[in-house]
Motif scaffolding. Structure first.
Motif, PDB file in Angstrom:
ATOM      1  N   LEU A  85       1.809   9.460  -9.698  1.00  0.00           N
ATOM      2  CA  LEU A  85       1.073  10.397 -10.794  1.00  0.00           C
ATOM      3  C   LEU A  85      -0.049  11.560 -10.659  1.00  0.00           C
ATOM      4  O   LEU A  85       0.560  12.650 -11.068  1.00  0.00           O
ATOM      5  CB  LEU A  85       0.092   9.212 -10.448  1.00  0.00           C
ATOM      6  CG  LEU A  85       0.279   7.772 -12.069  1.00  0.00           C
ATOM      7  CD1 LEU A  85      -0.580   6.965 -11.358  1.00  0.00           C
ATOM      8  CD2 LEU A  85       0.617   8.086 -13.026  1.00  0.00           C
ATOM      9  N   LEU A  86       0.062  12.124  -9.687  1.00  0.00           N
ATOM     10  CA  LEU A  86      -0.483  13.908  -9.255  1.00  0.00           C
ATOM     11  C   LEU A  86       0.302  14.458  -9.503  1.00  0.00           C
ATOM     12  O   LEU A  86       0.678  15.511 -10.518  1.00  0.00           O
ATOM     13  CB  LEU A  86      -0.892  13.532  -7.569  1.00  0.00           C
ATOM     14  CG  LEU A  86      -1.455  14.303  -7.372  1.00  0.00           C
ATOM     15  CD1 LEU A  86      -3.469  15.277  -8.323  1.00  0.00           C
ATOM     16  CD2 LEU A  86      -2.019  14.547  -5.883  1.00  0.00           C
ATOM     17  N   GLY A  87       2.173  14.507  -9.598  1.00  0.00           N
ATOM     18  CA  GLY A  87       2.651  15.339  -9.758  1.00  0.00           C
ATOM     19  C   GLY A  87       3.037  15.518 -10.738  1.00  0.00           C
ATOM     20  O   GLY A  87       2.879  16.769 -11.440  1.00  0.00           O
ATOM     21  N   HIS A  88       2.948  14.571 -11.716  1.00  0.00           N
ATOM     22  CA  HIS A  88       2.949  13.872 -13.209  1.00  0.00           C
ATOM     23  C   HIS A  88       1.976  15.109 -13.727  1.00  0.00           C
ATOM     24  O   HIS A  88       1.896  15.933 -14.786  1.00  0.00           O
ATOM     25  CB  HIS A  88       3.549  13.042 -13.517  1.00  0.00           C
ATOM     26  CG  HIS A  88       3.090  12.934 -15.105  1.00  0.00           C
ATOM     27  ND1 HIS A  88       4.725  13.383 -15.459  1.00  0.00           N
ATOM     28  CD2 HIS A  88       2.399  12.716 -16.418  1.00  0.00           C
ATOM     29  CE1 HIS A  88       4.866  12.990 -16.850  1.00  0.00           C
ATOM     30  NE2 HIS A  88       3.585  12.909 -17.367  1.00  0.00           N
ATOM     31  N   ALA A  89       0.716  15.255 -13.235  1.00  0.00           N
ATOM     32  CA  ALA A  89      -0.697  15.127 -13.798  1.00  0.00           C
ATOM     33  C   ALA A  89      -0.591  16.650 -13.756  1.00  0.00           C
ATOM     34  O   ALA A  89      -1.465  17.689 -14.402  1.00  0.00           O
ATOM     35  CB  ALA A  89      -1.652  14.831 -13.192  1.00  0.00           C
ATOM     36  N   LEU A  90      -0.396  17.533 -12.570  1.00  0.00           N
ATOM     37  CA  LEU A  90      -0.214  18.708 -12.461  1.00  0.00           C
ATOM     38  C   LEU A  90       1.589  20.012 -12.678  1.00  0.00           C
ATOM     39  O   LEU A  90       1.922  20.070 -12.524  1.00  0.00           O
ATOM     40  CB  LEU A  90       0.034  19.075 -10.278  1.00  0.00           C
ATOM     41  CG  LEU A  90      -1.403  18.614  -9.444  1.00  0.00           C
ATOM     42  CD1 LEU A  90      -1.378  18.576  -7.942  1.00  0.00           C
ATOM     43  CD2 LEU A  90      -2.544  19.288 -10.342  1.00  0.00           C
TER      44      LEU A  90
ATOM     45  N   ARG B 258       1.446  -1.032   0.178  1.00  0.00           N
ATOM     46  CA  ARG B 258      -0.238  -0.089   0.257  1.00  0.00           C
ATOM     47  C   ARG B 258       0.890   1.457   0.014  1.00  0.00           C
ATOM     48  O   ARG B 258       0.442   2.809  -0.920  1.00  0.00           O
ATOM     49  CB  ARG B 258      -0.776  -0.019   1.506  1.00  0.00           C
ATOM     50  CG  ARG B 258      -1.921  -1.308   0.445  1.00  0.00           C
ATOM     51  CD  ARG B 258      -3.159  -0.754   2.100  1.00  0.00           C
ATOM     52  NE  ARG B 258      -3.497  -0.165   2.964  1.00  0.00           N
ATOM     53  CZ  ARG B 258      -3.179   0.539   3.649  1.00  0.00           C
ATOM     54  NH1 ARG B 258      -2.642  -0.305   4.625  1.00  0.00           N
ATOM     55  NH2 ARG B 258      -3.522   1.216   4.702  1.00  0.00           N
ATOM     56  N   ILE B 259       1.834   1.277   0.759  1.00  0.00           N
ATOM     57  CA  ILE B 259       2.804   2.473   0.986  1.00  0.00           C
ATOM     58  C   ILE B 259       3.849   2.464  -1.008  1.00  0.00           C
ATOM     59  O   ILE B 259       3.864   3.815  -1.312  1.00  0.00           O
ATOM     60  CB  ILE B 259       3.538   2.095   1.825  1.00  0.00           C
ATOM     61  CG1 ILE B 259       3.338   2.037   3.332  1.00  0.00           C
ATOM     62  CG2 ILE B 259       4.996   2.931   1.840  1.00  0.00           C
ATOM     63  CD1 ILE B 259       3.874   1.690   4.128  1.00  0.00           C
ATOM     64  N   ARG B 260       4.245   1.625  -1.222  1.00  0.00           N
ATOM     65  CA  ARG B 260       4.427   1.898  -2.740  1.00  0.00           C
ATOM     66  C   ARG B 260       3.635   2.115  -3.640  1.00  0.00           C
ATOM     67  O   ARG B 260       3.456   2.865  -4.233  1.00  0.00           O
ATOM     68  CB  ARG B 260       4.896   1.122  -3.067  1.00  0.00           C
ATOM     69  CG  ARG B 260       5.955   0.956  -4.014  1.00  0.00           C
ATOM     70  CD  ARG B 260       6.225  -0.556  -4.634  1.00  0.00           C
ATOM     71  NE  ARG B 260       5.401  -1.180  -5.875  1.00  0.00           N
ATOM     72  CZ  ARG B 260       5.311  -2.739  -5.085  1.00  0.00           C
ATOM     73  NH1 ARG B 260       6.321  -3.079  -3.838  1.00  0.00           N
ATOM     74  NH2 ARG B 260       4.334  -3.753  -5.452  1.00  0.00           N
ATOM     75  N   LEU B 261       1.801   2.060  -3.051  1.00  0.00           N
ATOM     76  CA  LEU B 261       0.979   2.079  -4.154  1.00  0.00           C
ATOM     77  C   LEU B 261       0.470   3.591  -4.196  1.00  0.00           C
ATOM     78  O   LEU B 261       0.380   4.532  -4.681  1.00  0.00           O
ATOM     79  CB  LEU B 261       0.417   1.477  -4.335  1.00  0.00           C
ATOM     80  CG  LEU B 261      -0.415   0.153  -4.756  1.00  0.00           C
ATOM     81  CD1 LEU B 261      -1.578  -0.667  -4.415  1.00  0.00           C
ATOM     82  CD2 LEU B 261      -0.078   0.034  -6.311  1.00  0.00           C
ATOM     83  N   GLN B 262       0.524   4.211  -2.832  1.00  0.00           N
ATOM     84  CA  GLN B 262       0.394   5.722  -2.241  1.00  0.00           C
ATOM     85  C   GLN B 262       1.419   6.562  -3.143  1.00  0.00           C
ATOM     86  O   GLN B 262       1.716   7.726  -3.450  1.00  0.00           O
ATOM     87  CB  GLN B 262       0.959   5.938  -0.866  1.00  0.00           C
ATOM     88  CG  GLN B 262      -1.051   5.339  -0.590  1.00  0.00           C
ATOM     89  CD  GLN B 262      -0.901   5.066   1.549  1.00  0.00           C
ATOM     90  OE1 GLN B 262       0.012   5.720   2.198  1.00  0.00           O
ATOM     91  NE2 GLN B 262      -2.053   4.680   1.698  1.00  0.00           N
ATOM     92  N   ARG B 263       2.913   5.976  -3.140  1.00  0.00           N
ATOM     93  CA  ARG B 263       3.839   6.764  -3.888  1.00  0.00           C
ATOM     94  C   ARG B 263       4.320   6.606  -5.085  1.00  0.00           C
ATOM     95  O   ARG B 263       4.154   8.155  -5.046  1.00  0.00           O
ATOM     96  CB  ARG B 263       5.471   6.158  -2.695  1.00  0.00           C
ATOM     97  CG  ARG B 263       5.378   6.372  -1.992  1.00  0.00           C
ATOM     98  CD  ARG B 263       6.750   5.848  -1.516  1.00  0.00           C
ATOM     99  NE  ARG B 263       7.603   5.374  -0.308  1.00  0.00           N
ATOM    100  CZ  ARG B 263       8.138   4.442   0.306  1.00  0.00           C
ATOM    101  NH1 ARG B 263       8.615   3.764  -0.663  1.00  0.00           N
ATOM    102  NH2 ARG B 263       8.451   5.097   1.202  1.00  0.00           N
ATOM    103  N   ASP B 264       3.075   5.459  -5.404  1.00  0.00           N
ATOM    104  CA  ASP B 264       3.331   5.907  -7.245  1.00  0.00           C
ATOM    105  C   ASP B 264       1.981   7.359  -7.411  1.00  0.00           C
ATOM    106  O   ASP B 264       2.365   7.303  -8.835  1.00  0.00           O
ATOM    107  CB  ASP B 264       2.313   4.570  -7.403  1.00  0.00           C
ATOM    108  CG  ASP B 264       3.714   3.235  -7.623  1.00  0.00           C
ATOM    109  OD1 ASP B 264       5.350   4.054  -7.654  1.00  0.00           O
ATOM    110  OD2 ASP B 264       3.382   2.233  -7.458  1.00  0.00           O
ATOM    111  N   ALA B 265       0.956   6.272  -6.282  1.00  0.00           N
ATOM    112  CA  ALA B 265      -0.537   7.120  -7.321  1.00  0.00           C
ATOM    113  C   ALA B 265       0.144   9.335  -6.694  1.00  0.00           C
ATOM    114  O   ALA B 265      -0.621  10.393  -7.767  1.00  0.00           O
ATOM    115  CB  ALA B 265      -1.398   7.397  -5.777  1.00  0.00           C
TER     116      ALA B 265
END
Length: 200
Positions: free
Chosen positions: A192-197, A182-189
């Motif tokens: 992704l958000l940073g990239h989208a912004l 879950r921690i790894r998935l949260q980092r990936d999320a």
């Protein structure tokens, strides 16, 4: 060789060129002719035999077996080998298949020179299984459960569904055991958000 473990598409593509080899595959790996290759090829008398021999030699490295018709390859493969051998007219390779026995003789010579063995021979199949057995780690049923849960989490399946599949009494158990995923998935999320912004 049995291919029951392959999908229908994979079985259909087995032992063939599914696509044209990439430039690195042509230049550095399967289709690069080193000095040993060139010495063996040089024993052929004619340009079409040299090119055909090289084609069989490199195709078995790439595909994993000798083709029934060694000319059923992407044309850039033939051209690449022709350049390495100094063959000005790559189309001369079409004469290579005029005498079928030559193809078989060359295939056996390549097998002997490089130590290739078909794994449907019982002795070599046994050696290969021994080789794999020495390198494969033992997997317990519990390991498969853990791998399944991890894969499901990575595919976005909700934690409560995984809890029910695994038979955990409380979701806290599932959350604790798979916290690392879950921690790894949260980092990936967050990435992704940073990239989208537009953040670097």
């Amino acid at each position: 060789m049995p291919v029951e473990f392959l999908t229908d598409d994979q079985a259909e593509a087995y032992g063939k060129f599914a696509e044209e080899p990439t430039r690195p595959e042509l230049e550095r790996f399967f289709f690069f002719l080193d000095d040993i290759d060139r010495d063996l090829i040089a024993l052929r008398r004619t340009k079409h035999h040299q090119l055909g021999f090289a084609l069989q030699m490199c195709t078995v490295r790439y595909v994993g077996l000798f083709l029934e018709d060694p000319l059923v390859v992407p044309w850039p493969v033939v051209e690449h080998l022709a350049v390495q051998l100094g063959v000005e007219d790559p189309s001369c390779v079409k004469r290579y298949t005029e005498r079928r026995q030559t193809l078989y003789d060359h295939a056996w010579e390549i097998r002997d020179a490089y130590g290739y063995h078909p794994y449907d021979y019982p002795e070599w199949g046994r050696k290969f299984r021994t080789f794999l057995h020495g390198r494969a780690r033992r997997i317990r049923f519990h390991d498969l459960r853990h791998s399944t849960a991890t894969l499901l989490l990575e595919q976005g399946v909700e934690l409560v569904v995984i809890k029910e599949l695994l038979g955990h009494a409380h979701i806290g158990v599932t959350a604790t055991v798979y916290a690392h995923v879950r921690i790894r998935l949260q980092r990936d999320a967050i990435d992704l958000l940073g990239h989208a912004l537009g953040c670097p």
